[in-house]
Design a protein around this motif. Structure first.
Motif, mmCIF file in Angstrom:
data_model
loop_
_atom_site.group_PDB
_atom_site.id
_atom_site.type_symbol
_atom_site.label_atom_id
_atom_site.label_comp_id
_atom_site.label_asym_id
_atom_site.label_seq_id
_atom_site.Cartn_x
_atom_site.Cartn_y
_atom_site.Cartn_z
ATOM 1 N N PRO A 421 4.300 100.067 66.699
ATOM 2 C CA PRO A 421 4.237 99.493 68.050
ATOM 3 C C PRO A 421 5.538 99.598 68.828
ATOM 4 N N HIS A 422 6.669 99.486 68.149
ATOM 5 C CA HIS A 422 7.965 99.545 68.828
ATOM 6 C C HIS A 422 8.188 100.901 69.488
ATOM 7 N N ASN A 423 7.587 101.966 68.936
ATOM 8 C CA ASN A 423 7.798 103.321 69.448
ATOM 9 C C ASN A 423 6.674 103.793 70.371
ATOM 10 N N ILE A 424 5.796 102.878 70.788
ATOM 11 C CA ILE A 424 4.771 103.193 71.778
ATOM 12 C C ILE A 424 5.151 102.487 73.068
ATOM 13 N N LEU A 425 5.463 103.279 74.107
ATOM 14 C CA LEU A 425 5.885 102.722 75.389
ATOM 15 C C LEU A 425 4.725 102.721 76.369
ATOM 16 N N LEU A 426 4.721 101.745 77.277
ATOM 17 C CA LEU A 426 3.614 101.548 78.216
ATOM 18 C C LEU A 426 4.117 101.626 79.655
ATOM 19 N N ASP A 427 3.393 102.410 80.474
ATOM 20 C CA ASP A 427 3.780 102.478 81.886
ATOM 21 C C ASP A 427 3.157 101.320 82.656
ATOM 22 N N GLU A 428 3.246 101.360 83.977
ATOM 23 C CA GLU A 428 2.763 100.231 84.790
ATOM 24 C C GLU A 428 1.266 100.015 84.667
ATOM 25 N N ASN A 429 0.514 101.047 84.264
ATOM 26 C CA ASN A 429 -0.938 100.930 84.080
ATOM 27 C C ASN A 429 -1.330 100.819 82.615
ATOM 28 N N PHE A 430 -0.353 100.539 81.756
ATOM 29 C CA PHE A 430 -0.559 100.399 80.316
ATOM 30 C C PHE A 430 -1.074 101.692 79.670
#
Length: 595
Positions: A421-430
């Motif tokens: 999870p720490h290495n999965i990044l989310l943009d403004e729309n997830f």
């Protein structure tokens, strides 16, 4: 040779002589080796307790003739363990008396969990040199074990202990026979009597002590002492005055920049691969776009991440790496790997900086940060937001698509080795994007198995075959295992390893998930609003459990994972219960002899 170069060379030689003469002072008159009673000769990082500044691991009573037992503490303020000898340089033999008493009084109780060592240290790590794999099973097995399996009955604990006496066990046979059992790694000695399991489980063990690269270079190359500052950051205390250091740095700064191993590796990479499709920044530019590192987004073992802004208004995430190890191989690896990629679910590398000792990676800014902030219960309380089932499913599918691209969509196959999870990044729309390729491995599309040295990844997400080849070959299925564990964490809202939990009362996370699936219990998601949400959660749970099957051959490829996520939950078969229970909380607890 030019006059200036000749002068610099002679001055450097003079400084080297000064440093050589002062080498003993750097070690503060510490001996290069010492004897401890009749146990033998010890070297750094071991030291006598009377001279704690001369090493990292202190031995007590070495010079006390009235105390025959010599004690050692593997961690500061840790328990004392009997030192029984030195096996070879940086390898010692010990006797854990508490473990020994348990073996005598309650051997079956001793085999509840893996034997664990202290957590990894910044300056050195400790590995058990010899261990053995046992299977802890309920009394009823699916089939009778073959003749080469031996068992020890533990009726008071409602389980038996099994051992495979063959040096290379049949993986498929083990998987089918012990699918309902726990796997235990325990210290061992010579297998002189294979039909009596407890005859080779031993409280005496050989420990290998390995210095970190920084510490090894500090002590053996520079004659310094390895130290940690108030922030637990490494520094090398060298036997040289500040004035001399400044002279050396000033004279050789330019030459060092040109000859630095990481710069050389980048030059070689550029010559081999051609210009990168990403910008190379000067360090002054990095400082400018981050406003002198004003806005810190986070920090990890790699260094710190800062928010930046380009003149055109675009925001950046700038990762400033701490002191590099392995000549900066992880840094080069990340630049080389991610520069080959272009996918909606892979984070976009906009540039990098390699100037002297300064290293930075420049990424697109992801406004919602990492996935872990939104899925673990303790973090959700802080952010006051829990993702709904549709969003979690959307993220699961996106990460799978990113992995499919890495495994099958590139010209070369890329194995990530650190999906979490720490290495999965989310943009403004997830929308999810896979990041952090420092541990990645590039291989050809034709390679079904790969060779790696040492375990790589994060505890709790490492596939069994990565830390022990007895479970199968390392391949793209190792990423599938990490992905599956992450998906189970997303639907279970908790980390798969809780180090603060008492190990004797801990329920292994996949066991808990599997039990919830069988009994139709809720897994913790509070945003299940309808039957459709319930089916999504059940589907992701089934897929996750398929992905963490112990043997790689029984895991689906990531393309099959996408197919399963897109199908109806009623068409999915419930997987067997994963039999690898209670894994070690860190690879350091395992013997690296099997890698």
């Amino acid at each position: 040779m030019a006059i200036v170069d000749l002068f610099c060379f002679l001055l450097f030689c003079h400084l080297v002589l000064i440093l050589s003469a002062g080498y003993g002072n750097g070690h503060q008159d510490c001996p290069h080796s010492f004897t401890c009673g009749n146990l033998g000769t010890f070297n750094y990082p071991f030291t006598k307790a009377e001279k704690p500044d001369c090493g990292l691991i202190a031995i007590h009573d070495c010079d006390n003739p009235h105390q025959h037992r010599k004690m050692i503490q593997l961690e500061k303020n840790g328990k004392s363990i009997v030192l029984t000898g030195v096996a070879q340089q940086n390898a010692i033999s010990i006797l854990d008396e508490d473990f020994h008493k348990l073996l005598q009084q309650d051997p079956c109780g001793t085999l509840k969990n893996n034997y664990s060592l202290p957590s990894p240290f910044s300056l050195y790590s400790i590995h058990i040199k010899f261990n053995v794999t046992l299977f802890r099973c309920k009394h009823s097995l699916k089939m009778k074990p073959p003749a080469h399996y031996f068992n020890h009955s533990c009726p008071d604990y409602d389980y038996d202990i099994y051992y495979d006496s063959l040096p290379s066990p049949n993986d498929k046979e083990v998987h089918s026979l012990f699918s309902s059992c726990s796997v235990i790694q325990i210290s061992s000695k010579d297998l002189t009597n294979t039909n009596d399991i407890l005859s080779f489980v031993s409280a005496e063990m050989v420990l290998q002590v390995v210095l970190s690269n920084d510490c090894d270079q500090c002590y053996n190359r520079w004659g310094g002492q390895c130290r940690l500052d108030a922030n637990q950051e490494f520094y090398c205390e060298k036997a040289v005055t500040v004035a001399l250091l400044l002279v050396m740095v000033k004279i050789y700064h330019t030459r060092w920049k040109k000859q630095n191993p990481t710069n050389q590796q980048i030059r070689i990479f550029l010559e081999r691969e051609g210009p990168l499709q990403t910008k190379r920044y000067d360090y002054s530019e990095i400082k400018k776009v981050t406003n002198s590192f004003r806005n810190k987004l986070g920090q990890g073992g790699f260094g710190s991440v800062y928010k930046g802004k380009l003149p055109d208004g675009r925001y950046l995430a700038v990762k400033i790496l701490s002191e590099l190890k392995d000549n900066g191989e992880d840094f080069i690896n990340e630049v080389a790997t991610i520069s080959r990629t272009s996918h909606i679910n892979i984070v976009n590398l906009l540039g990098f900086c390699c100037e002297g000792s300064k290293r930075a990676l420049v990424y697109e800014f992801m406004s919602n940060g990492s996935l872990e902030k939104f899925i673990f219960e303790e973090n959700v309380v802080k952010t006051d937001r829990q993702l709904d089932c549709q969003t979690i499913y959307h993220i699961a599918v996106g990460v799978a698509r990113g992995l499919e691209y890495l495994h099958q969509g590139c010209n070369t196959r890329i194995l990530h080795f650190d999906i979490k999870p720490h290495n999965i990044l989310l943009d403004e729309n997830f929308n999810p994007k896979i990041s952090d390729f420092g541990l990645a491995k590039i291989c050809t599309r034709k390679e079904s198995m790969i060779s790696i040295f040492g375990a790589r990844g994060t505890a709790g997400y490492i596939a069994p075959e990565v830390f022990s080849r007895n479970f199968g070959a390392v391949s793209h299925k190792s990423d599938v295992y990490s992905y599956g564990m992450m998906i189970l964490e997303m639907v279970g809202r908790r980390k798969n390893i809780k180090t603060e939990v008492n190990r004797s009362s801990e329920i292994y996370f996949p066991d808990w998930i599997y039990n919830c699936l069988e009994s139709n219990q809720e897994l913790g998601l509070q945003n299940i609003r309808n039957e459709s949400d319930d089916k999504l959660v059940r589907k992701m749970t089934i897929v996750g459990l398929w992905c963490i099957q112990t043997h790689p051959s029984t895991r689906p490829a990531i393309s099959k994972v996408l197919e399963m996520l897109g199908s109806k939950v009623e068409l999915l078969q419930i997987p067997p219960k994963p039999f690898l229970s209670s894994p070690p909380t860190s690879p350091v607890h395992l013997s690296y002899e099997t890698l």
